[in-house]
Scaffold this active site. Sequence first.
Site, PDB file in Angstrom:
ATOM      1  N   ARG A  37       9.616   6.940   1.809  1.00 18.69           N
ATOM      2  CA  ARG A  37       9.161   7.265   3.055  1.00 18.69           C
ATOM      3  C   ARG A  37      10.428   7.488   3.909  1.00 18.69           C
ATOM      4  NH1 ARG A  37       4.380   2.674   4.337  1.00 18.69           N
ATOM      5  NH2 ARG A  37       2.722   4.047   3.462  1.00 18.69           N
ATOM      6  N   LYS A 201     -14.128   0.944  -5.321  1.00 15.77           N
ATOM      7  CA  LYS A 201     -15.717   0.862  -4.634  1.00 15.77           C
ATOM      8  C   LYS A 201     -15.969   1.936  -4.152  1.00 15.77           C
ATOM      9  CE  LYS A 201     -14.918  -4.124  -3.288  1.00 15.77           C
ATOM     10  NZ  LYS A 201     -14.385  -4.949  -2.137  1.00 15.77           N
ATOM     11  N   GLY A 357      -3.091   5.636  -1.360  1.00 18.46           N
ATOM     12  CA  GLY A 357      -2.180   4.821  -2.014  1.00 18.46           C
ATOM     13  C   GLY A 357      -2.059   4.647  -3.395  1.00 18.46           C
ATOM     14  N   GLY A 380      -4.399   5.381   4.074  1.00 22.61           N
ATOM     15  CA  GLY A 380      -5.597   5.331   5.394  1.00 22.61           C
ATOM     16  C   GLY A 380      -5.822   6.799   5.742  1.00 22.61           C
TER      17      GLY A 380
END
Length: 400
Positions: A37, A201, A357, A380
């Site tokens: 980052r 999921k 991620g 996200g």
Amino acid sequence: MKKSIKDLGDIKGKRALVRVDINVPLDENKQVSDDTRIQAILPTVNFLREKGAKVILMAHLGRPKGEVKPEFSLEPVSRYLSKVLGDDVLFVKSLVGNGADKELETLKEGQVALLENIRFYKEEEAKDDDMTFAKELAKLGDFYVNDAFGAAHRKHTSTAKLAMVLKPAVSGLLMEKEIRCLSQALNNPTRPFTAIVGGAKISTKIGVLENLIDKVDNLIIGGGMAYTFIKAQGGSIGNSICEDDQQDTALAILKKAKEKNVNLLLPTDVLVTNDFSGNGENKVVEINNIPEGFEGVDAGIKTQEVFSKVIKESKTILMNGPVGAFENPKFANGTKAVLEAVVDATKNGAISVIGGGDSVSAAKKFANSEDFTHVSTGGGASLEFIEGKVLPGVDALDEQ
């Protein structure tokens, strides 16, 4: 399109208040253990320095929840940033509204300062629209830059509200690249366009799947969510992960794909195990016939071949999530094969964007970031962008 720092005029001597995402992992000695980052913000920081701006960085580290907690101090990150830039970064220990402005008075043109953790202030994440903290922050800069795509889905003071108070409010080079690459893949793809959606999921990816079905030619579904699709169609999935309450959703997605002429691909064979550590019995079986006591953990050989063929024939590829429990080397072959196919397609001229991620972690593990057109820094944020949601941190910036 949003304005970027390239659209600003003469900024020599001006104070650039820049929100960055340098929420990096620190080891037990408080040393930066992964600087991905930090490397990602350097083009923006160096651009502003070269133009003679005074660069004031704002960032968060961890979740101190509005309290000053020394273990979440950005001071170690500041030291690391000094090394990377080859120039002393001024670390501002005083809090905003309580001496930070005085410390910043010594900042020279082309120099960089880093404010202490912005999440030490409870006002940063406060839901109400009181702009007092935003106005206090705005006193520190002459213009606002948001280069924190990883936090762009948060409606926090430093990521969204500040842009309403401090003008001009523009994107940094990383933010600009994130928006451009994701937008191009989603809204103006060279076809065939293939999306690979993995992860455990369906419930966390419903919006992603529904938005992509309107845009893609091929939709590859892998990872844990595939078993919910198989069970919904009457297959036996043994002890595999499954969201029983999402079976109707899975069937609706299959139906919509058929109506839209989208080629939706599910695994046909899978590697199963009776011990998730990998030390039990591991074997490849048909996905709709997994024996009791076994769970699916990776795409099988036939599935890898089918997925790879479709990917290599694609001209735009968007990957969001792995197709197996790749963290265990014994269950990593499927994700590895998919990524190798994406790399091959990219070498042959395809546009490839890796977002989310886990898929970014897998991409770093099995390839190099330069092997892809773009590897997103926002987990996200990229997920919500792919869903078609408006990101507050992007929305608040000035239009061109």
